[in-house]
Design a protein around this motif. Sequence first.
Motif, PDB file in Angstrom:
ATOM      1  N   THR A  10      38.624  52.162  52.817  1.00 17.38           N
ATOM      2  CA  THR A  10      39.385  51.018  53.342  1.00 17.38           C
ATOM      3  C   THR A  10      38.460  49.912  53.823  1.00 17.38           C
ATOM      4  OG1 THR A  10      41.240  52.434  53.992  1.00 17.38           O
ATOM      5  CG2 THR A  10      41.037  50.306  55.092  1.00 17.38           C
ATOM      6  N   LEU A  11      37.426  50.290  54.569  1.00 22.62           N
ATOM      7  CA  LEU A  11      36.474  49.291  55.041  1.00 22.62           C
ATOM      8  C   LEU A  11      35.782  48.583  53.877  1.00 22.62           C
ATOM      9  CD1 LEU A  11      34.775  51.119  58.068  1.00 22.62           C
ATOM     10  CD2 LEU A  11      36.768  49.608  58.076  1.00 22.62           C
ATOM     11  N   ASP A  12      35.448  49.331  52.845  1.00 23.66           N
ATOM     12  CA  ASP A  12      34.788  48.735  51.682  1.00 23.66           C
ATOM     13  C   ASP A  12      35.702  47.720  51.003  1.00 23.66           C
ATOM     14  OD1 ASP A  12      32.562  48.810  49.578  1.00 23.66           O
ATOM     15  OD2 ASP A  12      34.337  49.297  48.385  1.00 23.66           O
ATOM     16  N   LEU A  13      36.969  48.045  50.855  1.00 24.41           N
ATOM     17  CA  LEU A  13      37.921  47.116  50.242  1.00 24.41           C
ATOM     18  C   LEU A  13      38.038  45.847  51.071  1.00 24.41           C
ATOM     19  CD1 LEU A  13      40.159  46.295  48.273  1.00 24.41           C
ATOM     20  CD2 LEU A  13      41.762  47.633  49.679  1.00 24.41           C
ATOM     21  N   ALA A  14      38.161  46.012  52.389  1.00 28.16           N
ATOM     22  CA  ALA A  14      38.291  44.840  53.259  1.00 28.16           C
ATOM     23  C   ALA A  14      37.050  43.959  53.191  1.00 28.16           C
ATOM     24  CB  ALA A  14      38.543  45.294  54.697  1.00 28.16           C
ATOM     25  N   LEU A  15      35.873  44.568  53.123  1.00 24.96           N
ATOM     26  CA  LEU A  15      34.641  43.789  53.049  1.00 24.96           C
ATOM     27  C   LEU A  15      34.532  43.029  51.730  1.00 24.96           C
ATOM     28  CD1 LEU A  15      32.105  46.316  54.618  1.00 24.96           C
ATOM     29  CD2 LEU A  15      32.850  44.144  55.607  1.00 24.96           C
ATOM     30  N   ARG A  16      34.941  43.662  50.649  1.00 29.97           N
ATOM     31  CA  ARG A  16      34.898  42.985  49.351  1.00 29.97           C
ATOM     32  C   ARG A  16      35.831  41.778  49.332  1.00 29.97           C
ATOM     33  NH1 ARG A  16      32.385  45.882  45.235  1.00 29.97           N
ATOM     34  NH2 ARG A  16      31.747  47.994  45.856  1.00 29.97           N
ATOM     35  N   ILE A  17      36.994  41.932  49.932  1.00 28.15           N
ATOM     36  CA  ILE A  17      37.932  40.819  50.021  1.00 28.15           C
ATOM     37  C   ILE A  17      37.374  39.720  50.914  1.00 28.15           C
ATOM     38  CG2 ILE A  17      40.197  40.162  50.935  1.00 28.15           C
ATOM     39  CD1 ILE A  17      41.221  42.889  49.949  1.00 28.15           C
ATOM     40  N   MET A  35      40.616  40.555  56.809  1.00 23.67           N
ATOM     41  CA  MET A  35      40.032  41.894  56.721  1.00 23.67           C
ATOM     42  C   MET A  35      40.759  42.872  57.645  1.00 23.67           C
ATOM     43  SD  MET A  35      35.893  41.402  56.244  1.00 23.67           S
ATOM     44  CE  MET A  35      35.650  40.728  57.887  1.00 23.67           C
ATOM     45  N   LEU A  36      41.098  42.439  58.851  1.00 23.28           N
ATOM     46  CA  LEU A  36      41.821  43.327  59.761  1.00 23.28           C
ATOM     47  C   LEU A  36      43.230  43.609  59.258  1.00 23.28           C
ATOM     48  CD1 LEU A  36      40.709  41.918  63.242  1.00 23.28           C
ATOM     49  CD2 LEU A  36      39.806  43.889  61.975  1.00 23.28           C
ATOM     50  N   ALA A  37      43.854  42.633  58.611  1.00 18.48           N
ATOM     51  CA  ALA A  37      45.177  42.865  58.028  1.00 18.48           C
ATOM     52  C   ALA A  37      45.103  43.899  56.920  1.00 18.48           C
ATOM     53  CB  ALA A  37      45.756  41.550  57.496  1.00 18.48           C
ATOM     54  N   VAL A  38      44.023  43.880  56.138  1.00 21.34           N
ATOM     55  CA  VAL A  38      43.840  44.866  55.067  1.00 21.34           C
ATOM     56  C   VAL A  38      43.670  46.266  55.648  1.00 21.34           C
ATOM     57  CG1 VAL A  38      42.270  45.625  53.237  1.00 21.34           C
ATOM     58  CG2 VAL A  38      42.928  43.219  53.401  1.00 21.34           C
ATOM     59  N   THR A  39      42.847  46.397  56.677  1.00 18.45           N
ATOM     60  CA  THR A  39      42.642  47.727  57.261  1.00 18.45           C
ATOM     61  C   THR A  39      43.924  48.254  57.889  1.00 18.45           C
ATOM     62  OG1 THR A  39      41.866  46.729  59.339  1.00 18.45           O
ATOM     63  CG2 THR A  39      40.200  47.282  57.680  1.00 18.45           C
ATOM     64  N   GLN A  40      44.693  47.402  58.544  1.00 17.11           N
ATOM     65  CA  GLN A  40      45.959  47.841  59.128  1.00 17.11           C
ATOM     66  C   GLN A  40      46.944  48.249  58.052  1.00 17.11           C
ATOM     67  OE1 GLN A  40      47.434  44.825  61.777  1.00 17.11           O
ATOM     68  NE2 GLN A  40      46.036  45.398  63.421  1.00 17.11           N
ATOM     69  N   VAL A  88      42.879  37.011  44.685  1.00 15.10           N
ATOM     70  CA  VAL A  88      42.573  37.937  45.782  1.00 15.10           C
ATOM     71  C   VAL A  88      43.559  37.750  46.927  1.00 15.10           C
ATOM     72  CG1 VAL A  88      40.875  38.479  47.570  1.00 15.10           C
ATOM     73  CG2 VAL A  88      40.140  38.209  45.202  1.00 15.10           C
ATOM     74  N   ASP A  89      43.896  36.508  47.219  1.00 10.77           N
ATOM     75  CA  ASP A  89      44.862  36.224  48.272  1.00 10.77           C
ATOM     76  C   ASP A  89      46.220  36.848  47.957  1.00 10.77           C
ATOM     77  OD1 ASP A  89      45.700  34.654  50.709  1.00 10.77           O
ATOM     78  OD2 ASP A  89      47.008  33.715  49.243  1.00 10.77           O
ATOM     79  N   GLN A  90      46.634  36.766  46.690  1.00 10.70           N
ATOM     80  CA  GLN A  90      47.906  37.381  46.292  1.00 10.70           C
ATOM     81  C   GLN A  90      47.834  38.902  46.377  1.00 10.70           C
ATOM     82  OE1 GLN A  90      50.932  35.834  45.420  1.00 10.70           O
ATOM     83  NE2 GLN A  90      51.557  37.975  45.690  1.00 10.70           N
ATOM     84  N   THR A  91      46.683  39.462  46.026  1.00  9.16           N
ATOM     85  CA  THR A  91      46.506  40.908  46.125  1.00  9.16           C
ATOM     86  C   THR A  91      46.617  41.379  47.570  1.00  9.16           C
ATOM     87  OG1 THR A  91      45.046  40.917  44.180  1.00  9.16           O
ATOM     88  CG2 THR A  91      44.922  42.819  45.645  1.00  9.16           C
ATOM     89  N   VAL A  92      46.019  40.630  48.486  1.00  9.02           N
ATOM     90  CA  VAL A  92      46.122  40.977  49.904  1.00  9.02           C
ATOM     91  C   VAL A  92      47.567  40.911  50.369  1.00  9.02           C
ATOM     92  CG1 VAL A  92      45.463  40.269  52.238  1.00  9.02           C
ATOM     93  CG2 VAL A  92      43.764  40.244  50.416  1.00  9.02           C
ATOM     94  N   SER A  93      48.277  39.880  49.952  1.00 10.73           N
ATOM     95  CA  SER A  93      49.687  39.754  50.339  1.00 10.73           C
ATOM     96  C   SER A  93      50.510  40.919  49.815  1.00 10.73           C
ATOM     97  CB  SER A  93      50.253  38.423  49.820  1.00 10.73           C
ATOM     98  OG  SER A  93      49.604  37.329  50.412  1.00 10.73           O
ATOM     99  N   ASP A  94      50.250  41.329  48.581  1.00 13.78           N
ATOM    100  CA  ASP A  94      50.976  42.474  48.011  1.00 13.78           C
ATOM    101  C   ASP A  94      50.638  43.756  48.758  1.00 13.78           C
ATOM    102  OD1 ASP A  94      52.085  40.782  46.142  1.00 13.78           O
ATOM    103  OD2 ASP A  94      50.650  41.274  44.565  1.00 13.78           O
TER     104      ASP A  94
END
Length: 435
Positions: A10-17, A35-40, A88-94
């Motif tokens: 999870t941390l790796d994904l958030a860092l890449r984003i 990044m915090l939204a991704v980890t949550q 990437v922004d759309q991927t985070v939203s999804d």
Amino acid sequence: MTERHDVYATLDLALRIGEVLLSSGAGAADVTATMLAVTQACGVRHVSADVTFVDLTLRHQPSSDEPAALQVRSVTRRPVDYADLIEVDQTVSDLVAGAITRDQARDEVARIVSTGHQRHRWAVTLGWGVMGTGIALTLGGSPIVCLLAFAAACAIDGTQLLLPQHRIPAFYQQVAGGFVATAIAVTASATELELNPSRVVTAGIVMLLAGVGIMGATQDALTGFPVTASARLIDALLNTAGIIAGVGAGLTVGDLLGVGLTSFKPGAAGLAEVGVTVVGAAVAAAAFAFASYAPLRAMVAVALVGALGQGVLLAVDSSMVGRTWGSAMAAVTIGAVCYLVAGRFRVPPLVVVVPAIVPLLPGLDIYRGLALLAEGQDGVLQLASALATALALAAGVILGQYLARPLKREAHRLETRLAGPRMVGPSRRRNGTGT
């Protein structure tokens, strides 16, 4: 061990984003919140983030009696790519909406950053040329001046494409770009063509200024990230100094050869008729977005907002309050409008804001100051005015988003927990609707 593996994944994904966002010019506050939204969204709580100009750090410690999981990722400097940013922004939203899983998001991000562009590189170079033409139009350039501005912008893009391959630092790239634009203008002034080469030089300066991250530095300073802001500001000042050095060198060479300075009239690049100026601003803004790989739907929004900003500048500037205040008011308008309408075009506000302020960049003030210095006069006031205008543009855009935020408060409840208005990130949308 399985839980630990999930945390690291999870941390790796958030860092890449976060790396994609930061390298695209997003502010440290936006990168941190995303990044915090991704980890949550991936079920990992108790995460803290640290963003600097060159490194991203995420730290997870579920309790005080457990060792912390720490991951650091160095940010790779690369050209701004709005196509990747939007995807990437759309991927985070999804991911935040629960439409995709963490593994699907990881695969999607890997695909986005590893695949090439559908837009050919020669088309991007032509886009930069059209941008130079648009800037020349805003300054009242004749057809021959617009043609020279097109050639200068394409030549500058060639230097920006060639020099990084030889690991030349960004400062020298800016010097080369400024020198190339000035050399073309000086050469044209040596001919019998009736033109004012200052417009060509100004178009080249604006093109080079467009890549300077003064807005990101200002946003970081205003939203409580002084370390990142300081690093970005030093980088921006160094790149701007490179432009000044390159243009100054070109003017000096022309003077030594007895060419150019007699026809370089400081301040002679006056504004064209209002209609042509507004159209030129729309063309320049849309061309910059095109050259930065923005999708066609974004260029429509960029052109409209860029024209609006130029119209506000002309209206305020004509009221004798000064060009700096006119630029500030235009930036506030751009920031507010982008915050309200960017979602309708399914793009982050950052993709619209940055190109829209390009026609307002103080290229003319920088040229005036350098031309005066080359003639042995005092041009410091003009250079100081250019710096004030750049800061007014950056601060005005952010203020505009603050002013527009209450109008969409119900649709952006998550932002009440953030340091300021978001230019990119999942909180702009609800359920992926973009509204």
